[in-house]
Design a protein around this motif. Structure first.
Motif, PDB file in Angstrom:
ATOM      1  N   LEU A 191      29.855  46.347 -15.653  1.00  0.00           N
ATOM      2  CA  LEU A 191      29.918  45.431 -14.515  1.00  0.00           C
ATOM      3  C   LEU A 191      30.640  46.068 -13.328  1.00  0.00           C
ATOM      4  O   LEU A 191      30.408  45.697 -12.176  1.00  0.00           O
ATOM      5  N   PHE A 192      31.526  47.029 -13.617  1.00  0.00           N
ATOM      6  CA  PHE A 192      32.291  47.686 -12.556  1.00  0.00           C
ATOM      7  C   PHE A 192      31.686  49.018 -12.126  1.00  0.00           C
ATOM      8  O   PHE A 192      32.267  49.720 -11.298  1.00  0.00           O
TER       9      PHE A 192
ATOM     10  N   LEU B  83      33.068  41.436   3.716  1.00  0.00           N
ATOM     11  CA  LEU B  83      32.245  41.715   2.543  1.00  0.00           C
ATOM     12  C   LEU B  83      32.878  41.162   1.266  1.00  0.00           C
ATOM     13  O   LEU B  83      32.172  40.713   0.358  1.00  0.00           O
ATOM     14  N   GLN B  84      34.206  41.174   1.198  1.00  0.00           N
ATOM     15  CA  GLN B  84      34.868  40.631   0.014  1.00  0.00           C
ATOM     16  C   GLN B  84      34.649  39.117  -0.101  1.00  0.00           C
ATOM     17  O   GLN B  84      34.471  38.592  -1.204  1.00  0.00           O
ATOM     18  N   VAL B  85      34.670  38.428   1.020  1.00  0.00           N
ATOM     19  CA  VAL B  85      34.392  36.986   1.008  1.00  0.00           C
ATOM     20  C   VAL B  85      32.984  36.734   0.449  1.00  0.00           C
ATOM     21  O   VAL B  85      32.782  35.851  -0.395  1.00  0.00           O
ATOM     22  N   VAL B  86      32.016  37.521   0.887  1.00  0.00           N
ATOM     23  CA  VAL B  86      30.639  37.378   0.391  1.00  0.00           C
ATOM     24  C   VAL B  86      30.579  37.666  -1.110  1.00  0.00           C
ATOM     25  O   VAL B  86      29.927  36.950  -1.876  1.00  0.00           O
ATOM     26  N   ALA B  87      31.265  38.717  -1.554  1.00  0.00           N
ATOM     27  CA  ALA B  87      31.247  39.098  -2.969  1.00  0.00           C
ATOM     28  C   ALA B  87      31.836  37.999  -3.844  1.00  0.00           C
ATOM     29  O   ALA B  87      31.315  37.699  -4.931  1.00  0.00           O
ATOM     30  N   LEU B  88      32.925  37.384  -3.395  1.00  0.00           N
ATOM     31  CA  LEU B  88      33.531  36.285  -4.149  1.00  0.00           C
ATOM     32  C   LEU B  88      32.575  35.109  -4.264  1.00  0.00           C
ATOM     33  O   LEU B  88      32.408  34.515  -5.338  1.00  0.00           O
ATOM     34  N   LEU B  89      31.919  34.752  -3.169  1.00  0.00           N
ATOM     35  CA  LEU B  89      31.006  33.609  -3.180  1.00  0.00           C
ATOM     36  C   LEU B  89      29.753  33.874  -4.015  1.00  0.00           C
ATOM     37  O   LEU B  89      29.170  32.946  -4.582  1.00  0.00           O
ATOM     38  N   MET B  90      29.336  35.141  -4.119  1.00  0.00           N
ATOM     39  CA  MET B  90      28.161  35.471  -4.926  1.00  0.00           C
ATOM     40  C   MET B  90      28.356  35.109  -6.396  1.00  0.00           C
ATOM     41  O   MET B  90      27.399  34.782  -7.097  1.00  0.00           O
ATOM     42  N   LEU B  91      29.598  35.141  -6.871  1.00  0.00           N
ATOM     43  CA  LEU B  91      29.871  34.877  -8.289  1.00  0.00           C
ATOM     44  C   LEU B  91      30.011  33.386  -8.600  1.00  0.00           C
ATOM     45  O   LEU B  91      30.244  33.027  -9.761  1.00  0.00           O
ATOM     46  N   THR B  92      29.873  32.529  -7.591  1.00  0.00           N
ATOM     47  CA  THR B  92      30.012  31.088  -7.828  1.00  0.00           C
ATOM     48  C   THR B  92      28.714  30.437  -8.315  1.00  0.00           C
ATOM     49  O   THR B  92      28.676  29.224  -8.527  1.00  0.00           O
TER      50      THR B  92
ATOM     51  N   PRO C 281      25.506  29.451 -10.916  1.00  0.00           N
ATOM     52  CA  PRO C 281      25.537  29.026 -12.329  1.00  0.00           C
ATOM     53  C   PRO C 281      25.510  30.208 -13.296  1.00  0.00           C
ATOM     54  O   PRO C 281      25.025  31.298 -12.958  1.00  0.00           O
ATOM     55  N   ASP C 282      26.013  29.975 -14.515  1.00  0.00           N
ATOM     56  CA  ASP C 282      26.116  31.034 -15.519  1.00  0.00           C
ATOM     57  C   ASP C 282      24.782  31.723 -15.799  1.00  0.00           C
ATOM     58  O   ASP C 282      24.741  32.939 -16.040  1.00  0.00           O
ATOM     59  N   GLU C 283      23.700  30.964 -15.785  1.00  0.00           N
ATOM     60  CA  GLU C 283      22.409  31.558 -16.118  1.00  0.00           C
ATOM     61  C   GLU C 283      21.964  32.605 -15.078  1.00  0.00           C
ATOM     62  O   GLU C 283      21.081  33.418 -15.353  1.00  0.00           O
ATOM     63  N   TRP C 284      22.543  32.567 -13.891  1.00  0.00           N
ATOM     64  CA  TRP C 284      22.249  33.574 -12.880  1.00  0.00           C
ATOM     65  C   TRP C 284      23.076  34.842 -13.062  1.00  0.00           C
ATOM     66  O   TRP C 284      22.767  35.873 -12.469  1.00  0.00           O
ATOM     67  N   LEU C 285      24.142  34.754 -13.846  1.00  0.00           N
ATOM     68  CA  LEU C 285      25.109  35.846 -13.926  1.00  0.00           C
ATOM     69  C   LEU C 285      24.661  36.915 -14.916  1.00  0.00           C
ATOM     70  O   LEU C 285      25.311  37.191 -15.919  1.00  0.00           O
ATOM     71  N   SER C 286      23.534  37.523 -14.612  1.00  0.00           N
ATOM     72  CA  SER C 286      23.066  38.652 -15.414  1.00  0.00           C
ATOM     73  C   SER C 286      23.922  39.879 -15.099  1.00  0.00           C
ATOM     74  O   SER C 286      24.663  39.915 -14.104  1.00  0.00           O
ATOM     75  N   VAL C 287      23.799  40.893 -15.939  1.00  0.00           N
ATOM     76  CA  VAL C 287      24.551  42.133 -15.717  1.00  0.00           C
ATOM     77  C   VAL C 287      24.216  42.727 -14.354  1.00  0.00           C
ATOM     78  O   VAL C 287      25.103  43.131 -13.590  1.00  0.00           O
ATOM     79  N   VAL C 288      22.927  42.766 -14.018  1.00  0.00           N
ATOM     80  CA  VAL C 288      22.507  43.373 -12.753  1.00  0.00           C
ATOM     81  C   VAL C 288      23.066  42.585 -11.564  1.00  0.00           C
ATOM     82  O   VAL C 288      23.560  43.171 -10.589  1.00  0.00           O
ATOM     83  N   TYR C 289      23.008  41.259 -11.624  1.00  0.00           N
ATOM     84  CA  TYR C 289      23.494  40.439 -10.521  1.00  0.00           C
ATOM     85  C   TYR C 289      24.997  40.636 -10.310  1.00  0.00           C
ATOM     86  O   TYR C 289      25.459  40.809  -9.175  1.00  0.00           O
ATOM     87  N   VAL C 290      25.756  40.622 -11.402  1.00  0.00           N
ATOM     88  CA  VAL C 290      27.206  40.797 -11.273  1.00  0.00           C
ATOM     89  C   VAL C 290      27.529  42.206 -10.781  1.00  0.00           C
ATOM     90  O   VAL C 290      28.452  42.408  -9.988  1.00  0.00           O
ATOM     91  N   MET C 291      26.762  43.193 -11.224  1.00  0.00           N
ATOM     92  CA  MET C 291      26.963  44.566 -10.726  1.00  0.00           C
ATOM     93  C   MET C 291      26.747  44.634  -9.215  1.00  0.00           C
ATOM     94  O   MET C 291      27.476  45.342  -8.504  1.00  0.00           O
ATOM     95  N   LEU C 292      25.763  43.891  -8.701  1.00  0.00           N
ATOM     96  CA  LEU C 292      25.513  43.876  -7.259  1.00  0.00           C
ATOM     97  C   LEU C 292      26.673  43.216  -6.510  1.00  0.00           C
ATOM     98  O   LEU C 292      27.100  43.695  -5.457  1.00  0.00           O
TER      99      LEU C 292
END
Length: 409
Positions: A46-47, A80-89, A91-102
């Motif tokens: 993820l990192f 950009l950090q504000v955008v990155a934080l909001l991207m993780l909000t 639903p869980d079903e969206w939180l694939s490995v690729v999405y979280v990596m982005l």
């Protein structure tokens, strides 16, 4: 002088706020996704983009800061950090490995834009003629940043328990957005901007001391992250049986203590240098001592009954020596650079820093999954030895801030 000090304090304050969110999001991702069932190696992955884009960002960001000003690159990082934080909000079903990596890729770009800008601004805002003052300024900025990153670990883990994953992300994004607006209004334009427009090829340093320092930095930070990023928190949670809050609290206290040692580095080291900044000899001595620590912890963990004691005590010793070594490196990159080229040199140097973090992060998950925390610790010891060998070519620094043995232009 008063204006320069005010600007330095504004830069430091903005860097502090950003750092809290950076520490919090790191702890949130490690703990929350481990809870969702991700393996240690998947958590490390993820990192991957976070660290990889840090390499690219430092390389391009230093050149960009020299062209448009460090204040603009710093604020771009906050946005950009504000955008990155909001991207993780989502639903869980969206939180694939690729999405979280982005999302982590954006966070990595944001972090390194902000860090490079803040660190390079110190050289521009500290004035000329006092290397001891430069050492104090960069030590306070770096040390306080790491102390607050530790606070971010605690805040992230504590809020995860208290209000949940998504509400924590909303709180962090809102606070950072306010800081962005305030600092944008207070800082002058053009900090660190070169009078001429540098070409991108000038990013790569022609100064041997900077190249050797960057190479040593790669292995120094790899030696920390190879056990600290994934292996250590997962070991504490799954083997020692600590709760999320206990893991976050201890790692927070460790990073806070690490930050205080960095901030105090000028006072701790000054007696050895008679009013001037430290040189390559200091970096070599600290690396030699540091190499012994992870090896000692690895040997101590063979006694499973005392694993907690060896780990907690060893972490403290590692943190003190690593903090001093890191503070010396952070000073040397500024001391080896002239004010006109500092943005590009710092960007190049932190590109190596990000490369070491990337290698350490990936290895932390993979080595832990293959051979456990002991394997991570032996890898750490090998990385420190590599940093020591590369530090052999680092020169000293004269009281005037020149490389020892060099002439002024």
């Amino acid at each position: 002088m008063e204006t320069a000090l005010r600007n330095y304090l504004v830069v430091t304050g903005g860097y502090w706020a950003f750092t809290i969110t950076d520490g919090a999001i790191r702890m949130l991702v490690v703990l929350y996704f481990h809870q969702l069932g991700y393996s240690p190696f998947e958590v490390a992955m993820l990192f991957l983009f976070y660290e990889f884009f840090g390499i690219v960002t430092n390389l391009v960001g230093g050149w960009l800061g020299a062209r448009i000003g460090l204040n603009l690159t710093m604020h771009a990082g906050m946005a950009l950090q504000v955008v990155a934080l909001l991207m993780l909000t989502v639903p869980d079903e969206w939180l694939s490995v690729v999405y979280v990596m982005l999302a982590q890729a954006l966070s990595g770009i944001a972090k390194d834009l902000n860090k490079m800008s803040a660190k390079a601004s110190v050289k521009a805002l500290s004035g000329q003629g006092s290397e001891s003052r430069l050492f104090r300024y960069v030590a306070v900025l770096t040390g306080s940043k790491n102390a607050l990153k530790g606070a971010g670990f605690f805040i992230g883990a504590g809020l995860l328990d208290a209000i949940g994953f998504r509400d924590t992300l909303y709180v962090l994004a809102g606070i950072l957005a306010v800081v962005l607006v305030v600092t944008a209004g207070l800082l002058p334009s053009g900090v660190g901007k070169m009078s001429s427009k540098p070409k991108f090829k000038h990013v790569f340093s022609k100064e041997p001391a900077i190249n050797w320092l960057a190479a040593a930095r790669f292995f120094l930070f790899g030696s920390r992250d190879v056990w600290f990023v994934v292996g250590l928190p997962v070991f504490m949670y799954s083997v020692l049986g600590w709760s999320f809050t206990e893991v976050g609290a201890y790692l927070a206290l460790w990073v806070i203590g690490y930050g205080f040692v960095q901030a105090a580095a000028p006072m701790l080291i000054k007696r050895l240098h008679h009013g001037r900044g430290p040189g390559g000899d200091t970096a070599r001595a600290l690396a030699a001592v540091l190499a012994v620590v992870p090896a000692g912890i690895a040997l101590g963990l063979q006694d499973s009954d005392a694993a907690s004691i060896w780990l907690v005590a060893g972490l403290i010793v590692f943190g003190v020596i690593f903090a001093l070594n890191s503070a010396v490196h952070s000073y040397l990159i500024l001391a080896y650079s002239d004010a006109e080229k500092v943005s590009m040199n710092v960007g190049f140097y932190y590109m190596a820093n990000a490369g070491g973090r990337l290698a350490g992060t990936v290895l932390s998950g993979w080595v832990y999954q293959q051979v456990g925390l002991v394997g991570c610790l032996w890898t750490s010891a090998a990385f420190v030895v590599a940093a020591l060998v590369l530090s052999v070519r680092l020169p000293g620094v004269t009281a005037a801030g020149q490389l020892a043995g060099s002439r002024s232009d």
